[in-house]
Design a protein around this motif. Structure first.
Motif, PDB file in Angstrom:
ATOM      1  N   ASN A  66       0.972  -1.170  -0.055  1.00 34.96           N
ATOM      2  CA  ASN A  66       0.084  -0.039  -0.061  1.00 34.96           C
ATOM      3  C   ASN A  66       0.873   1.256   0.272  1.00 34.96           C
ATOM      4  OD1 ASN A  66      -2.486  -1.398  -0.031  1.00 34.96           O
ATOM      5  ND2 ASN A  66      -2.577  -1.437   2.389  1.00 34.96           N
ATOM      6  N   LYS A  67       1.732   1.237   0.844  1.00 34.30           N
ATOM      7  CA  LYS A  67       2.807   2.444   0.806  1.00 34.30           C
ATOM      8  C   LYS A  67       3.452   2.712  -0.371  1.00 34.30           C
ATOM      9  CE  LYS A  67       3.891   2.343   5.735  1.00 34.30           C
ATOM     10  NZ  LYS A  67       4.996   2.452   6.803  1.00 34.30           N
ATOM     11  N   MET A  68       3.810   1.482  -1.171  1.00 35.03           N
ATOM     12  CA  MET A  68       4.530   1.770  -2.515  1.00 35.03           C
ATOM     13  C   MET A  68       3.648   2.224  -3.523  1.00 35.03           C
ATOM     14  SD  MET A  68       7.081  -1.642  -2.600  1.00 35.03           S
ATOM     15  CE  MET A  68       7.554  -1.108  -3.984  1.00 35.03           C
ATOM     16  N   MET A  69       2.521   1.773  -3.516  1.00 33.31           N
ATOM     17  CA  MET A  69       1.280   1.902  -4.462  1.00 33.31           C
ATOM     18  C   MET A  69       1.037   3.450  -4.518  1.00 33.31           C
ATOM     19  SD  MET A  69       1.050  -0.527  -6.555  1.00 33.31           S
ATOM     20  CE  MET A  69      -0.361   0.201  -7.653  1.00 33.31           C
ATOM     21  N   SER A  70       1.087   3.979  -3.114  1.00 35.18           N
ATOM     22  CA  SER A  70       0.828   5.703  -2.954  1.00 35.18           C
ATOM     23  C   SER A  70       1.843   6.338  -3.040  1.00 35.18           C
ATOM     24  CB  SER A  70       0.003   5.563  -1.483  1.00 35.18           C
ATOM     25  OG  SER A  70       1.049   5.363  -0.526  1.00 35.18           O
ATOM     26  N   GLY A  71       3.004   5.961  -3.347  1.00 35.40           N
ATOM     27  CA  GLY A  71       4.327   6.588  -3.196  1.00 35.40           C
ATOM     28  C   GLY A  71       4.610   7.054  -4.483  1.00 35.40           C
ATOM     29  N   LYS A  72       5.525   8.043  -4.707  1.00 37.90           N
ATOM     30  CA  LYS A  72       6.147   8.596  -6.109  1.00 37.90           C
ATOM     31  C   LYS A  72       6.515   7.626  -6.950  1.00 37.90           C
ATOM     32  CE  LYS A  72       7.295  13.109  -3.650  1.00 37.90           C
ATOM     33  NZ  LYS A  72       8.469  13.840  -3.349  1.00 37.90           N
ATOM     34  N   ASN A  73       7.076   6.456  -6.818  1.00 36.03           N
ATOM     35  CA  ASN A  73       7.718   5.286  -7.494  1.00 36.03           C
ATOM     36  C   ASN A  73       6.764   4.615  -7.994  1.00 36.03           C
ATOM     37  OD1 ASN A  73      10.379   6.724  -7.473  1.00 36.03           O
ATOM     38  ND2 ASN A  73      10.786   5.404  -5.386  1.00 36.03           N
ATOM     39  N   GLN A  74       5.441   4.808  -8.035  1.00 37.68           N
ATOM     40  CA  GLN A  74       4.608   3.648  -8.220  1.00 37.68           C
ATOM     41  C   GLN A  74       4.550   3.144  -9.799  1.00 37.68           C
ATOM     42  OE1 GLN A  74       0.453   5.263  -8.103  1.00 37.68           O
ATOM     43  NE2 GLN A  74      -0.335   3.402  -9.427  1.00 37.68           N
ATOM     44  N   GLY A  75       4.904   4.042 -10.611  1.00 34.93           N
ATOM     45  CA  GLY A  75       5.178   3.443 -12.023  1.00 34.93           C
ATOM     46  C   GLY A  75       6.483   2.699 -11.998  1.00 34.93           C
ATOM     47  N   ASP A  76       7.720   3.095 -11.457  1.00 32.36           N
ATOM     48  CA  ASP A  76       8.738   2.255 -11.063  1.00 32.36           C
ATOM     49  C   ASP A  76       8.687   0.939 -10.757  1.00 32.36           C
ATOM     50  OD1 ASP A  76      10.644   5.167 -10.812  1.00 32.36           O
ATOM     51  OD2 ASP A  76       9.885   4.531 -12.468  1.00 32.36           O
ATOM     52  N   ASN A  77       7.621   0.594  -9.692  1.00 34.33           N
ATOM     53  CA  ASN A  77       7.726  -0.338  -8.740  1.00 34.33           C
ATOM     54  C   ASN A  77       6.347  -1.254  -9.323  1.00 34.33           C
ATOM     55  OD1 ASN A  77       9.882   0.104  -7.324  1.00 34.33           O
ATOM     56  ND2 ASN A  77       8.693   1.469  -5.949  1.00 34.33           N
ATOM     57  N   THR A  78       5.580  -0.935 -10.136  1.00 32.38           N
ATOM     58  CA  THR A  78       4.255  -1.693 -10.304  1.00 32.38           C
ATOM     59  C   THR A  78       4.812  -3.165 -11.133  1.00 32.38           C
ATOM     60  OG1 THR A  78       3.094   0.065 -10.680  1.00 32.38           O
ATOM     61  CG2 THR A  78       2.134  -1.663 -11.754  1.00 32.38           C
ATOM     62  N   SER A  79       5.746  -3.075 -12.102  1.00 33.33           N
ATOM     63  CA  SER A  79       6.287  -4.090 -12.566  1.00 33.33           C
ATOM     64  C   SER A  79       7.152  -5.150 -11.764  1.00 33.33           C
ATOM     65  CB  SER A  79       7.172  -3.808 -13.889  1.00 33.33           C
ATOM     66  OG  SER A  79       6.516  -3.455 -14.878  1.00 33.33           O
ATOM     67  N   LEU A  80       7.742  -4.525 -10.790  1.00 36.58           N
ATOM     68  CA  LEU A  80       8.418  -5.379  -9.717  1.00 36.58           C
ATOM     69  C   LEU A  80       7.263  -6.163  -8.963  1.00 36.58           C
ATOM     70  CD1 LEU A  80      11.254  -3.045  -8.404  1.00 36.58           C
ATOM     71  CD2 LEU A  80      11.501  -5.138  -9.603  1.00 36.58           C
ATOM     72  N   ILE A  81       6.525  -5.511  -8.531  1.00 35.74           N
ATOM     73  CA  ILE A  81       5.158  -5.892  -7.599  1.00 35.74           C
ATOM     74  C   ILE A  81       4.582  -7.147  -8.315  1.00 35.74           C
ATOM     75  CG2 ILE A  81       2.985  -5.607  -6.553  1.00 35.74           C
ATOM     76  CD1 ILE A  81       4.107  -2.707  -6.039  1.00 35.74           C
ATOM     77  N   ASP A  82       4.318  -7.009  -9.464  1.00 36.46           N
ATOM     78  CA  ASP A  82       3.782  -7.969 -10.501  1.00 36.46           C
ATOM     79  C   ASP A  82       4.506  -9.132 -10.457  1.00 36.46           C
ATOM     80  OD1 ASP A  82       1.590  -8.860 -12.236  1.00 36.46           O
ATOM     81  OD2 ASP A  82       3.063  -8.777 -13.674  1.00 36.46           O
ATOM     82  N   ALA A  83       5.883  -8.863 -10.436  1.00 38.86           N
ATOM     83  CA  ALA A  83       6.833 -10.098 -10.403  1.00 38.86           C
ATOM     84  C   ALA A  83       6.980 -10.750  -9.204  1.00 38.86           C
ATOM     85  CB  ALA A  83       8.047  -9.758 -11.062  1.00 38.86           C
ATOM     86  N   GLY A  84       6.293 -10.099  -8.262  1.00 41.36           N
ATOM     87  CA  GLY A  84       6.537 -10.821  -6.646  1.00 41.36           C
ATOM     88  C   GLY A  84       7.438 -10.365  -5.979  1.00 41.36           C
ATOM     89  N   ILE A  85       8.177  -9.318  -6.417  1.00 40.61           N
ATOM     90  CA  ILE A  85       9.373  -8.413  -5.859  1.00 40.61           C
ATOM     91  C   ILE A  85       8.573  -7.358  -5.172  1.00 40.61           C
ATOM     92  CG2 ILE A  85      11.580  -7.529  -6.197  1.00 40.61           C
ATOM     93  CD1 ILE A  85      11.789  -8.836  -8.775  1.00 40.61           C
ATOM     94  N   ILE A  86       8.694  -7.005  -3.710  1.00 37.25           N
ATOM     95  CA  ILE A  86       8.249  -6.132  -3.020  1.00 37.25           C
ATOM     96  C   ILE A  86       9.260  -5.426  -2.158  1.00 37.25           C
ATOM     97  CG2 ILE A  86       6.353  -5.485  -1.233  1.00 37.25           C
ATOM     98  CD1 ILE A  86       5.326  -7.221  -3.525  1.00 37.25           C
ATOM     99  N   LEU A  87       9.693  -4.288  -2.568  1.00 38.77           N
ATOM    100  CA  LEU A  87      10.574  -3.423  -1.783  1.00 38.77           C
ATOM    101  C   LEU A  87      10.116  -2.567  -0.534  1.00 38.77           C
ATOM    102  CD1 LEU A  87      12.496  -1.993  -5.176  1.00 38.77           C
ATOM    103  CD2 LEU A  87      12.841  -3.956  -3.813  1.00 38.77           C
ATOM    104  N   LEU A  88      10.716  -2.556   0.234  1.00 34.70           N
ATOM    105  CA  LEU A  88      10.382  -1.881   1.559  1.00 34.70           C
ATOM    106  C   LEU A  88      10.623  -0.493   1.094  1.00 34.70           C
ATOM    107  CD1 LEU A  88      12.300  -4.112   4.159  1.00 34.70           C
ATOM    108  CD2 LEU A  88       9.641  -4.192   3.776  1.00 34.70           C
TER     109      LEU A  88
END
Length: 211
Positions: free
Chosen positions: A24-46
């Motif tokens: 939730n924090k990542m999706m609401s953060g500034k890097n949403q576009g950068d991290n969406t593909s990572l999340i889809d691959a199961g890679i969750i950055l803190l």
């Protein structure tokens, strides 16, 4: 439901909560576009990196390894054991396959680390022989005590249940998720199981370029 089953359920729920909050924090953060593909691959950055505890383990060559000194490469920590009947060999074989499909320069920036949750049986020699069946470059670590192992597992939010070693052919309950450690030696996130080989191969090259 047994006491152990309840404990496992609680631990899994806590990990799911942590990862859900992180998502939730990542999706609401500034890097949403950068991290969406990572999340889809199961890679969750803190949203904020975590320091590793000052715990020393022994690698498959009998050398001491200080956990908070893992630096220079991206490390994927898998908590498992060599006598595991199913999830561990399957996971290690999958990680070997993912690694083999990455460009050489990406492979050089990654290391896969098996942290034993069964120090009673997983000697350095046992780890070295076992990992040799998958990839000799995989790193195996065994703790000096269950207490040290628990300290590390708690720090990176990867649950396991210490086994009753008095029982013959005992098994150890543990998570299939990976703790993702950055080249700065801090925990940067998780990789959720089950893994999607194709998506991870697509995303890992970009991940390892991060500092």
């Amino acid at each position: 439901m047994t006491k152990i089953q309840k404990t496992v359920f609680i631990l899994v729920a806590l990990v799911a909560l942590v990862m859900g909050l992180t998502f939730n924090k990542m999706m609401s953060g500034k890097n949403q576009g950068d991290n969406t593909s990572l999340i889809d691959a199961g890679i969750i950055l803190l949203p904020q990196s975590r320091q590793l505890p000052d715990v020393t383990m022994t690698n498959q060559d009998g050398q001491p390894v200080v956990m908070n000194a893992l630096k220079g490469k991206w490390s994927m920590l898998f908590f498992g054991y060599t006598f595991c009947p199913d999830i561990c060999p399957t996971t290690l074989a999958q990680l070997r396959q993912i690694k083999s499909e990455l460009p050489k320069e990406v492979q050089d920036k990654l290391q896969i680390v098996l942290v034993s949750v069964d120090p009673h049986r997983d000697t350095p020699q046992q780890l070295k022989q076992y990992l040799g069946y998958f990839d000799p470059q995989f790193v195996g670590l065994t703790p000096g005590s269950i207490e040290e192992l628990q300290t590390l597992a708690n720090a990176v939010s990867i649950p396991f249940i210490p086994a009753d070693t008095s029982k013959a052919n005992y098994t150890v309950d543990h998570s299939g998720n990976l703790a993702l450690i950055g080249p700065d030696g801090t925990q940067r996130g998780f990789i959720r199981a089950p893994f999607n080989n194709q998506k991870m191969v697509a995303q890992l090259p970009g991940l390892v370029e991060r500092k």
